[in-house]
Design a protein around this motif. Structure first.
Motif, PDB file in Angstrom:
ATOM      1  N   THR A 338      27.434 -20.569  31.423  1.00 52.71           N
ATOM      2  CA  THR A 338      28.166 -21.802  31.696  1.00 52.71           C
ATOM      3  C   THR A 338      28.258 -22.058  33.193  1.00 52.71           C
ATOM      4  O   THR A 338      28.068 -23.192  33.664  1.00 52.71           O
ATOM      5  N   GLU A 339      28.552 -20.999  33.961  1.00 51.58           N
ATOM      6  CA  GLU A 339      28.642 -21.141  35.413  1.00 51.58           C
ATOM      7  C   GLU A 339      27.292 -21.542  36.012  1.00 51.58           C
ATOM      8  O   GLU A 339      27.219 -22.383  36.903  1.00 51.58           O
ATOM      9  N   ALA A 340      26.214 -20.890  35.523  1.00 49.37           N
ATOM     10  CA  ALA A 340      24.883 -21.213  36.041  1.00 49.37           C
ATOM     11  C   ALA A 340      24.527 -22.662  35.735  1.00 49.37           C
ATOM     12  O   ALA A 340      24.018 -23.388  36.604  1.00 49.37           O
ATOM     13  N   ARG A 341      24.794 -23.094  34.513  1.00 52.54           N
ATOM     14  CA  ARG A 341      24.468 -24.464  34.134  1.00 52.54           C
ATOM     15  C   ARG A 341      25.237 -25.454  35.022  1.00 52.54           C
ATOM     16  O   ARG A 341      24.671 -26.439  35.510  1.00 52.54           O
ATOM     17  N   GLY A 342      26.517 -25.179  35.273  1.00 51.52           N
ATOM     18  CA  GLY A 342      27.316 -26.055  36.117  1.00 51.52           C
ATOM     19  C   GLY A 342      26.815 -26.096  37.549  1.00 51.52           C
ATOM     20  O   GLY A 342      26.770 -27.163  38.186  1.00 51.52           O
ATOM     21  N   LEU A 343      26.423 -24.927  38.073  1.00 48.24           N
ATOM     22  CA  LEU A 343      25.906 -24.877  39.441  1.00 48.24           C
ATOM     23  C   LEU A 343      24.609 -25.661  39.563  1.00 48.24           C
ATOM     24  O   LEU A 343      24.426 -26.445  40.499  1.00 48.24           O
ATOM     25  N   PHE A 344      23.701 -25.468  38.611  1.00 51.89           N
ATOM     26  CA  PHE A 344      22.411 -26.152  38.690  1.00 51.89           C
ATOM     27  C   PHE A 344      22.582 -27.664  38.566  1.00 51.89           C
ATOM     28  O   PHE A 344      21.895 -28.436  39.237  1.00 51.89           O
ATOM     29  N   GLU A 345      23.509 -28.090  37.743  1.00 52.12           N
ATOM     30  CA  GLU A 345      23.783 -29.524  37.630  1.00 52.12           C
ATOM     31  C   GLU A 345      24.323 -30.066  38.944  1.00 52.12           C
ATOM     32  O   GLU A 345      23.956 -31.168  39.390  1.00 52.12           O
ATOM     33  N   ALA A 346      25.195 -29.293  39.614  1.00 51.51           N
ATOM     34  CA  ALA A 346      25.744 -29.724  40.902  1.00 51.51           C
ATOM     35  C   ALA A 346      24.658 -29.782  41.971  1.00 51.51           C
ATOM     36  O   ALA A 346      24.639 -30.703  42.807  1.00 51.51           O
ATOM     37  N   LEU A 347      23.748 -28.841  41.959  1.00 47.31           N
ATOM     38  CA  LEU A 347      22.660 -28.842  42.930  1.00 47.31           C
ATOM     39  C   LEU A 347      21.770 -30.060  42.748  1.00 47.31           C
ATOM     40  O   LEU A 347      21.361 -30.711  43.719  1.00 47.31           O
ATOM     41  N   ARG A 348      21.446 -30.374  41.497  1.00 48.90           N
ATOM     42  CA  ARG A 348      20.604 -31.549  41.232  1.00 48.90           C
ATOM     43  C   ARG A 348      21.297 -32.836  41.687  1.00 48.90           C
ATOM     44  O   ARG A 348      20.678 -33.727  42.284  1.00 48.90           O
ATOM     45  N   ALA A 349      22.589 -32.934  41.394  1.00 51.43           N
ATOM     46  CA  ALA A 349      23.322 -34.155  41.705  1.00 51.43           C
ATOM     47  C   ALA A 349      23.484 -34.341  43.208  1.00 51.43           C
ATOM     48  O   ALA A 349      23.366 -35.464  43.727  1.00 51.43           O
ATOM     49  N   ALA A 350      23.730 -33.238  43.936  1.00 57.62           N
ATOM     50  CA  ALA A 350      23.976 -33.335  45.374  1.00 57.62           C
ATOM     51  C   ALA A 350      22.701 -33.603  46.154  1.00 57.62           C
ATOM     52  O   ALA A 350      22.709 -34.327  47.150  1.00 57.62           O
ATOM     53  N   ALA A 351      21.607 -32.987  45.719  1.00 59.73           N
ATOM     54  CA  ALA A 351      20.345 -33.136  46.462  1.00 59.73           C
ATOM     55  C   ALA A 351      19.189 -32.895  45.514  1.00 59.73           C
ATOM     56  O   ALA A 351      18.748 -31.759  45.341  1.00 59.73           O
ATOM     57  N   PRO A 352      18.686 -33.955  44.871  1.00 57.95           N
ATOM     58  CA  PRO A 352      17.586 -33.780  43.915  1.00 57.95           C
ATOM     59  C   PRO A 352      16.368 -33.082  44.517  1.00 57.95           C
ATOM     60  O   PRO A 352      15.615 -32.434  43.795  1.00 57.95           O
ATOM     61  N   VAL A 353      16.179 -33.183  45.840  1.00 56.79           N
ATOM     62  CA  VAL A 353      15.006 -32.554  46.457  1.00 56.79           C
ATOM     63  C   VAL A 353      15.099 -31.037  46.413  1.00 56.79           C
ATOM     64  O   VAL A 353      14.117 -30.343  46.679  1.00 56.79           O
ATOM     65  N   ARG A 354      16.275 -30.515  46.116  1.00 62.47           N
ATOM     66  CA  ARG A 354      16.414 -29.067  45.988  1.00 62.47           C
ATOM     67  C   ARG A 354      15.556 -28.515  44.856  1.00 62.47           C
ATOM     68  O   ARG A 354      15.102 -27.382  44.912  1.00 62.47           O
ATOM     69  N   GLN A 355      15.384 -29.286  43.806  1.00 62.72           N
ATOM     70  CA  GLN A 355      14.677 -28.787  42.636  1.00 62.72           C
ATOM     71  C   GLN A 355      13.177 -28.928  42.845  1.00 62.72           C
ATOM     72  O   GLN A 355      12.664 -30.011  43.118  1.00 62.72           O
ATOM     73  N   ALA A 356      12.494 -27.775  42.768  1.00 62.30           N
ATOM     74  CA  ALA A 356      11.031 -27.734  42.830  1.00 62.30           C
ATOM     75  C   ALA A 356      10.589 -27.048  41.546  1.00 62.30           C
ATOM     76  O   ALA A 356      10.217 -25.889  41.545  1.00 62.30           O
ATOM     77  N   PRO A 357      10.701 -27.750  40.416  1.00 63.64           N
ATOM     78  CA  PRO A 357      10.581 -27.114  39.100  1.00 63.64           C
ATOM     79  C   PRO A 357       9.384 -26.182  38.981  1.00 63.64           C
ATOM     80  O   PRO A 357       8.286 -26.559  39.393  1.00 63.64           O
ATOM     81  N   PRO A 358       9.629 -24.951  38.438  1.00 63.81           N
ATOM     82  CA  PRO A 358      10.907 -24.440  37.931  1.00 63.81           C
ATOM     83  C   PRO A 358      11.679 -23.606  38.956  1.00 63.81           C
ATOM     84  O   PRO A 358      12.486 -22.751  38.579  1.00 63.81           O
ATOM     85  N   LEU A 359      11.458 -23.840  40.251  1.00 64.19           N
ATOM     86  CA  LEU A 359      12.163 -23.117  41.303  1.00 64.19           C
ATOM     87  C   LEU A 359      13.234 -23.990  41.939  1.00 64.19           C
ATOM     88  O   LEU A 359      13.340 -25.175  41.652  1.00 64.19           O
ATOM     89  N   TRP A 360      14.004 -23.358  42.862  1.00 67.63           N
ATOM     90  CA  TRP A 360      15.007 -24.070  43.638  1.00 67.63           C
ATOM     91  C   TRP A 360      14.714 -23.873  45.116  1.00 67.63           C
ATOM     92  O   TRP A 360      14.423 -22.761  45.550  1.00 67.63           O
ATOM     93  N   GLN A 361      14.778 -24.954  45.872  1.00 69.56           N
ATOM     94  CA  GLN A 361      14.575 -24.878  47.319  1.00 69.56           C
ATOM     95  C   GLN A 361      15.903 -24.629  48.011  1.00 69.56           C
ATOM     96  O   GLN A 361      16.894 -25.329  47.759  1.00 69.56           O
ATOM     97  N   LEU A 362      15.934 -23.654  48.888  1.00 70.22           N
ATOM     98  CA  LEU A 362      17.144 -23.367  49.655  1.00 70.22           C
ATOM     99  C   LEU A 362      17.184 -24.283  50.873  1.00 70.22           C
ATOM    100  O   LEU A 362      16.168 -24.613  51.468  1.00 70.22           O
ATOM    101  N   ARG A 363      18.424 -24.686  51.256  1.00 74.11           N
ATOM    102  CA  ARG A 363      18.594 -25.633  52.361  1.00 74.11           C
ATOM    103  C   ARG A 363      19.738 -25.187  53.246  1.00 74.11           C
ATOM    104  O   ARG A 363      20.799 -24.799  52.759  1.00 74.11           O
ATOM    105  N   ALA A 364      19.527 -25.296  54.553  1.00 75.96           N
ATOM    106  CA  ALA A 364      20.566 -24.891  55.496  1.00 75.96           C
ATOM    107  C   ALA A 364      21.778 -25.819  55.423  1.00 75.96           C
ATOM    108  O   ALA A 364      22.893 -25.432  55.771  1.00 75.96           O
ATOM    109  N   ALA A 365      21.577 -27.030  54.928  1.00 73.04           N
ATOM    110  CA  ALA A 365      22.668 -28.007  54.896  1.00 73.04           C
ATOM    111  C   ALA A 365      23.703 -27.702  53.826  1.00 73.04           C
ATOM    112  O   ALA A 365      24.770 -28.294  53.808  1.00 73.04           O
ATOM    113  N   GLY A 366      23.390 -26.776  52.937  1.00 75.92           N
ATOM    114  CA  GLY A 366      24.331 -26.472  51.859  1.00 75.92           C
ATOM    115  C   GLY A 366      24.368 -27.568  50.804  1.00 75.92           C
ATOM    116  O   GLY A 366      23.490 -28.445  50.761  1.00 75.92           O
ATOM    117  N   LEU A 367      25.389 -27.490  49.913  1.00 75.19           N
ATOM    118  CA  LEU A 367      25.505 -28.487  48.853  1.00 75.19           C
ATOM    119  C   LEU A 367      25.692 -29.893  49.413  1.00 75.19           C
ATOM    120  O   LEU A 367      25.311 -30.865  48.816  1.00 75.19           O
TER     121      LEU A 367
END
Length: 367
Positions: A338-367
């Motif tokens: 549940t926590e993972a699903r919520g975090l991934f949804e927040a990451l997508r909503a805050a910065a869609p460019v973070r998602q590089a399916p099926p990976l996640w891009q890390l960003r210095a700017a944070g959420l």
């Protein structure tokens, strides 16, 4: 007629086999992928591979061939993600049972070839441990691949070996591996990933996830949970290499040692002789260890999870890593589903460019 493919090492290779099949023959071409039900202890707490008797709801199409369907289920305490793969992948899935050694596998593969009306076999391996020599210090899981190779050889059927994403399983170092593989036969593209992309919402295979990302154009340093060091996703990461069966056997002394084997105990002994270890024995040892005492915790609120992720992200970025797998985030932050699903949804909503399916891009700017 159905194409017959062998997923050399299990679930992750079954995902890769579906992509290689799409590249070679088209995603809609009928196919059967034979795969082991041999999964991580976090999925299946029982060491070693499962056989058809460990499941309910398989479809028996002969004495030596059991097909997996979405209704198939492991019998507790065993666990398996193979039935869910059967629901999500395009090709049909069948079980490989290694408990009667290479000759037992040969009977099963031969039965599958007759059912498919196929006169040839394609073996698919992600990473390249199917051409391991046994003395590589990072080698972890050579037995399933070597048994599949020996089993196909014993059928007498024309067999081609495909190694996709060389080095992505981090078992044979890339500088050691590439001279064994020769020039690539072709490269996977985004068009070949459509049928498997959704699998990584729930499947933990990291090598296959890296392969999909590379095929979709992701380039950079990636950190996985399984790998002791980061991996570089470059152009070679999407390549597929083609070997003859004879060439693969010449490179794999364990597969040659397994020729004529009739039992899994015999296969384990061969692995100890050639590689110095048995991965099943290692699984038994890990399964026998008392679990670390953990203090039960209540679920963390979303803000707490995001705060933990932000601190972890800064530390991971400082290590030079640009991309990570969902599994690494989930396990290193000790997240519930549940926590993972919520975090991934927040990451997508805050910065869609973070998602590089099926990976996640890390960003210095944070959420």
């Amino acid at each position: 007629m159905k194409r017959l493919l062998i997923a050399a090492g299990g679930g992750g290779d079954a995902i890769t086999a579906a992509m290689v099949h799409a590249a070679l023959h088209g995603a809609e071409a009928p196919a059967l992928v034979l795969t082991y039900a041999w999964e991580r202890l976090v999925v299946d707490p029982v060491p070693g591979p499962r056989r058809a008797a460990d499941f309910t709801g398989t479809e028996r199409v002969g004495p030596d061939l059991a097909l997996v369907t979405p209704a198939t289920a492991p019998i507790p305490p065993a666990g398996s993600l193979i039935p869910r793969l059967a629901a999500d992948l395009g090709p049909r899935l069948g079980l490989l049972d290694p408990y009667e050694g290479a000759l037992g596998l040969a009977r099963q593969i031969g039965a599958a070839a007759r059912w498919c009306r196929a006169d040839r076999i394609d073996i698919v391996d992600v990473g390249g441990d199917i051409v391991a020599r046994g003395d590589e210090p990072t080698l972890r899981s050579p037995l399933g691949d070597a048994l599949a190779l020996a089993g196909c050889a014993a059928t007498g059927l024309d067999t081609t070996v495909y190694v996709a994403g060389p080095g992505l399983d981090n078992e044979v170092p890339l500088p050691t591996l590439l001279p064994r593989l020769g020039e690539p036969a072709f490269a996977l593209t985004a068009a070949h990933t459509g049928g498997v992309l959704g699998v990584f919402d729930w499947h933990p295979s990291e090598a296959s996830a890296l392969l999909v990302a590379a095929a979709r154009g992701v380039r950079g340093v990636c950190g996985t949970r399984d790998a002791p060091r980061p991996l570089l996703l470059d152009e070679s990461a999407r390549h597929v290499h083609r070997l003859t069966l004879d060439r693969a056997l010449a490179l794999n002394p364990l597969a040659r040692e397994l020729a004529g084997s009739t039992g899994l105990d015999e296969a384990e002994a061969a692995s100890r002789a050639v590689c110095g270890f048995s991965e099943i024995e290692r699984e038994r040892h890990r399964a026998a260890q008392p679990e670390a005492v953990r203090t039960p915790r209540t679920g963390r609120d979303a803000e707490s999870v995001r705060s933990r992720f932000a601190a972890w992200e800064r530390e991971t970025l400082a290590g030079g890593i640009a991309y990570v797998t969902s599994r690494r985030i989930t396990e290193e932050l000790d997240l519930t589903s549940t926590e993972a699903r919520g975090l991934f949804e927040a990451l997508r909503a805050a910065a869609p460019v973070r998602q590089a399916p099926p990976l996640w891009q890390l960003r210095a700017a944070g959420l």
